[in-house]
Design a protein around this motif. Structure first.
Motif, PDB file in Angstrom:
ATOM      1  N   SER A 186      30.023   2.624 -54.700  1.00  0.00           N
ATOM      2  CA  SER A 186      29.213   1.410 -54.834  1.00  0.00           C
ATOM      3  C   SER A 186      29.605   0.636 -56.082  1.00  0.00           C
ATOM      4  CB  SER A 186      27.729   1.775 -54.877  1.00  0.00           C
ATOM      5  OG  SER A 186      27.322   2.389 -53.677  1.00  0.00           O
ATOM      6  N   ARG A 187      29.896   1.362 -57.150  1.00  0.00           N
ATOM      7  CA  ARG A 187      30.286   0.687 -58.395  1.00  0.00           C
ATOM      8  C   ARG A 187      31.605  -0.061 -58.201  1.00  0.00           C
ATOM      9  NH1 ARG A 187      30.592   4.874 -61.342  1.00  0.00           N
ATOM     10  NH2 ARG A 187      28.346   4.992 -61.730  1.00  0.00           N
ATOM     11  N   ALA A 188      32.546   0.554 -57.503  1.00  0.00           N
ATOM     12  CA  ALA A 188      33.829  -0.099 -57.252  1.00  0.00           C
ATOM     13  C   ALA A 188      33.662  -1.333 -56.374  1.00  0.00           C
ATOM     14  CB  ALA A 188      34.796   0.887 -56.605  1.00  0.00           C
ATOM     15  N   LEU A 192      34.506  -5.286 -57.406  1.00  0.00           N
ATOM     16  CA  LEU A 192      35.390  -6.139 -56.611  1.00  0.00           C
ATOM     17  C   LEU A 192      34.701  -7.401 -56.121  1.00  0.00           C
ATOM     18  CD1 LEU A 192      37.255  -3.389 -54.537  1.00  0.00           C
ATOM     19  CD2 LEU A 192      38.167  -4.755 -56.428  1.00  0.00           C
ATOM     20  N   GLY A 193      33.450  -7.599 -56.528  1.00  0.00           N
ATOM     21  CA  GLY A 193      32.770  -8.852 -56.213  1.00  0.00           C
ATOM     22  C   GLY A 193      31.704  -8.754 -55.151  1.00  0.00           C
ATOM     23  N   ALA A 194      31.434  -7.555 -54.634  1.00  0.00           N
ATOM     24  CA  ALA A 194      30.424  -7.416 -53.597  1.00  0.00           C
ATOM     25  C   ALA A 194      29.030  -7.458 -54.216  1.00  0.00           C
ATOM     26  CB  ALA A 194      30.616  -6.096 -52.841  1.00  0.00           C
ATOM     27  N   SER A 195      28.122  -8.128 -53.546  1.00  0.00           N
ATOM     28  CA  SER A 195      26.731  -8.143 -53.985  1.00  0.00           C
ATOM     29  C   SER A 195      26.100  -6.775 -53.695  1.00  0.00           C
ATOM     30  CB  SER A 195      25.962  -9.241 -53.251  1.00  0.00           C
ATOM     31  OG  SER A 195      25.925  -8.956 -51.858  1.00  0.00           O
ATOM     32  N   PRO A 196      24.942  -6.474 -54.311  1.00  0.00           N
ATOM     33  CA  PRO A 196      24.288  -5.198 -54.005  1.00  0.00           C
ATOM     34  C   PRO A 196      24.006  -5.020 -52.512  1.00  0.00           C
ATOM     35  CG  PRO A 196      23.335  -6.173 -55.969  1.00  0.00           C
ATOM     36  CD  PRO A 196      24.275  -7.191 -55.411  1.00  0.00           C
ATOM     37  N   TRP A 197      23.601  -6.092 -51.831  1.00  0.00           N
ATOM     38  CA  TRP A 197      23.337  -5.984 -50.401  1.00  0.00           C
ATOM     39  C   TRP A 197      24.629  -5.728 -49.629  1.00  0.00           C
ATOM     40  CZ3 TRP A 197      20.560  -4.773 -46.543  1.00  0.00           C
ATOM     41  CH2 TRP A 197      20.827  -5.252 -45.264  1.00  0.00           C
ATOM     42  N   SER A 199      27.308  -4.308 -50.822  1.00  0.00           N
ATOM     43  CA  SER A 199      27.728  -2.938 -51.134  1.00  0.00           C
ATOM     44  C   SER A 199      26.960  -1.928 -50.303  1.00  0.00           C
ATOM     45  CB  SER A 199      27.509  -2.666 -52.626  1.00  0.00           C
ATOM     46  OG  SER A 199      27.800  -1.317 -52.940  1.00  0.00           O
ATOM     47  N   PHE A 200      25.660  -2.169 -50.132  1.00  0.00           N
ATOM     48  CA  PHE A 200      24.863  -1.277 -49.289  1.00  0.00           C
ATOM     49  C   PHE A 200      25.309  -1.342 -47.838  1.00  0.00           C
ATOM     50  CE2 PHE A 200      21.302  -1.103 -46.288  1.00  0.00           C
ATOM     51  CZ  PHE A 200      20.907   0.216 -46.443  1.00  0.00           C
ATOM     52  N   ARG A 201      25.530  -2.569 -47.344  1.00  0.00           N
ATOM     53  CA  ARG A 201      25.865  -2.755 -45.943  1.00  0.00           C
ATOM     54  C   ARG A 201      27.239  -2.211 -45.598  1.00  0.00           C
ATOM     55  NH1 ARG A 201      25.778  -7.835 -45.966  1.00  0.00           N
ATOM     56  NH2 ARG A 201      28.030  -8.199 -45.918  1.00  0.00           N
ATOM     57  N   GLU A 202      28.211  -2.372 -46.485  1.00  0.00           N
ATOM     58  CA  GLU A 202      29.585  -2.014 -46.178  1.00  0.00           C
ATOM     59  C   GLU A 202      29.981  -0.616 -46.663  1.00  0.00           C
ATOM     60  OE1 GLU A 202      31.356  -3.803 -44.279  1.00  0.00           O
ATOM     61  OE2 GLU A 202      30.060  -5.584 -44.231  1.00  0.00           O
ATOM     62  N   VAL A 203      29.245  -0.066 -47.626  1.00  0.00           N
ATOM     63  CA  VAL A 203      29.642   1.219 -48.206  1.00  0.00           C
ATOM     64  C   VAL A 203      28.592   2.293 -47.962  1.00  0.00           C
ATOM     65  CG1 VAL A 203      30.288   2.441 -50.313  1.00  0.00           C
ATOM     66  CG2 VAL A 203      31.024   0.068 -49.965  1.00  0.00           C
ATOM     67  N   THR A 204      27.385   2.073 -48.506  1.00  0.00           N
ATOM     68  CA  THR A 204      26.363   3.123 -48.483  1.00  0.00           C
ATOM     69  C   THR A 204      25.882   3.417 -47.070  1.00  0.00           C
ATOM     70  OG1 THR A 204      25.649   2.441 -50.691  1.00  0.00           O
ATOM     71  CG2 THR A 204      24.158   3.855 -49.438  1.00  0.00           C
ATOM     72  N   TRP A 205      25.527   2.363 -46.327  1.00  0.00           N
ATOM     73  CA  TRP A 205      24.949   2.575 -45.002  1.00  0.00           C
ATOM     74  C   TRP A 205      25.913   3.272 -44.043  1.00  0.00           C
ATOM     75  CZ3 TRP A 205      20.492   3.030 -42.772  1.00  0.00           C
ATOM     76  CH2 TRP A 205      20.398   2.935 -41.378  1.00  0.00           C
ATOM     77  N   PRO A 206      27.171   2.838 -43.912  1.00  0.00           N
ATOM     78  CA  PRO A 206      28.059   3.567 -42.994  1.00  0.00           C
ATOM     79  C   PRO A 206      28.261   5.033 -43.374  1.00  0.00           C
ATOM     80  CG  PRO A 206      28.988   1.432 -43.554  1.00  0.00           C
ATOM     81  CD  PRO A 206      27.844   1.655 -44.478  1.00  0.00           C
ATOM     82  N   LEU A 207      28.312   5.335 -44.681  1.00  0.00           N
ATOM     83  CA  LEU A 207      28.549   6.713 -45.096  1.00  0.00           C
ATOM     84  C   LEU A 207      27.327   7.599 -44.907  1.00  0.00           C
ATOM     85  CD1 LEU A 207      30.638   6.148 -48.352  1.00  0.00           C
ATOM     86  CD2 LEU A 207      31.451   6.896 -46.112  1.00  0.00           C
ATOM     87  N   CYS A 208      26.122   7.010 -44.976  1.00  0.00           N
ATOM     88  CA  CYS A 208      24.920   7.812 -44.791  1.00  0.00           C
ATOM     89  C   CYS A 208      24.418   7.775 -43.351  1.00  0.00           C
ATOM     90  CB  CYS A 208      23.803   7.351 -45.729  1.00  0.00           C
ATOM     91  SG  CYS A 208      23.014   5.806 -45.253  1.00  0.00           S
TER      92      CYS A 208
END
Length: 289
Positions: A186-188, A192-197, A199-208
């Protein structure tokens, strides 16, 4: 070149397939005696009593009263799953980001209800939601209600109480999935310019997502066969299929029809499990390729 038989590792020792089967024999025998054999007997009666055929199943699927019970069961199980997901996600995320004493307290808050009887927790909700219960007294003191509201024996009360009882089964899989996601991801993404939302949508949610789907399946399947809480909180007006099966066995003494209801529920559960396995590859959760 001959291959040696595969062996299983347990506690630092390797066991052959025969030894592993011998170790599992008591559990398999218990499963056969207390679950598979009674279930097979009940399903057999549903097909051959009073005469061979699917008359009991046709009765369950054709009479409107039984169809309403089945649809109500599916609807309540779906609402319970959604509510449990909404409640479990923030708690699991907080647990994944906590450490030390904070994590221990949160884990205790999640696990402690599992050590309490479902009957006790259900009666607690009855005390809270009854006509002169805590909730109605609080609403009256705040001036939000002139007279006691009907909270008990409603579908909303059943959904709320069941979601509370089944909440740990949603929290733990999601927490396990979130705990396995490195914080650097999420930090990376944000660097790279991603907003918190985003980052959640593209990184956290798919992995969880595997943990979310696993928790949803577990809660949904448990809610389908729940008995104590709907029977006490909902009453006859909010009867679910488990309560209907109990009524057919204890009051009507109609074991074949009860077996047909169990067979329909079992078929639905098996189909749902197979669809889940096909959609998200259940073998990922047990570490198989």
């Amino acid at each position: 070149m001959s291959r040696r038989p595969s062996r299983f590792l347990l506690g630092g020792r390797r066991f052959s397939p025969a030894a592993s089967l011998a170790l599992a024999a008591p559990f398999l025998l218990l499963l056969l005696v207390v679950f598979l054999l009674p279930l097979a007997t009940l399903l057999h009666e549903s097909l051959f009593v009073p005469e061979p055929g699917i008359g009991n199943y046709a009765r369950a699927l054709q009479e409107p009263v039984y169809l309403r019970v089945m649809l109500r069961t599916l609807r309540i199980a779906l609402f319970v799953t959604l509510l449990a997901l909404l409640l479990a996600w923030p708690l699991a995320l907080l647990m994944a980001r906590s450490k030390g004493l904070g994590l221990a307290l949160l884990a205790a808050a999640v696990l402690l209800p599992l050590w309490t009887s479902v009957l006790v927790r259900t009666y607690a909700w009855m005390v809270l939601l009854q006509r002169n219960g805590v909730v109605n007294q609080m609403l009256a003191q705040l001036g939000l209600s002139d007279q006691p509201m009907r909270l008990l024996y409603t579908e909303g009360a059943v959904v709320l109480a069941m979601a509370h009882v089944l909440l740990p089964f949603m929290v733990l899989p999601i927490y396990s999935a979130l705990k396995g996601i490195p914080e650097d991801y999420s930090r990376a993404a944000q660097m790279l310019g991603a907003s918190p939302w985003a980052s959640f949508r593209e990184v956290t949610w798919p992995l969880c997502l595997p943990g979310v789907t696993s928790g949803c399946l577990m809660v949904f399947l448990l809610a389908l066969g729940f008995f104590v809480t709907p029977a006490l909180i909902g009453g006859p007006q909010q009867m679910m299929i488990a309560t209907l099966v109990s009524q057919q066995v204890r009051e009507m003494l109609d074991w074949p029809f009860a077996g047909a209801l169990v067979g329909i529920l079992l078929f639905f559960v098996l189909m749902l499990t197979l669809l889940f396995r096909r959609a998200v590859r259940l073998d990922r959760f047990v570490g198989q390729a």
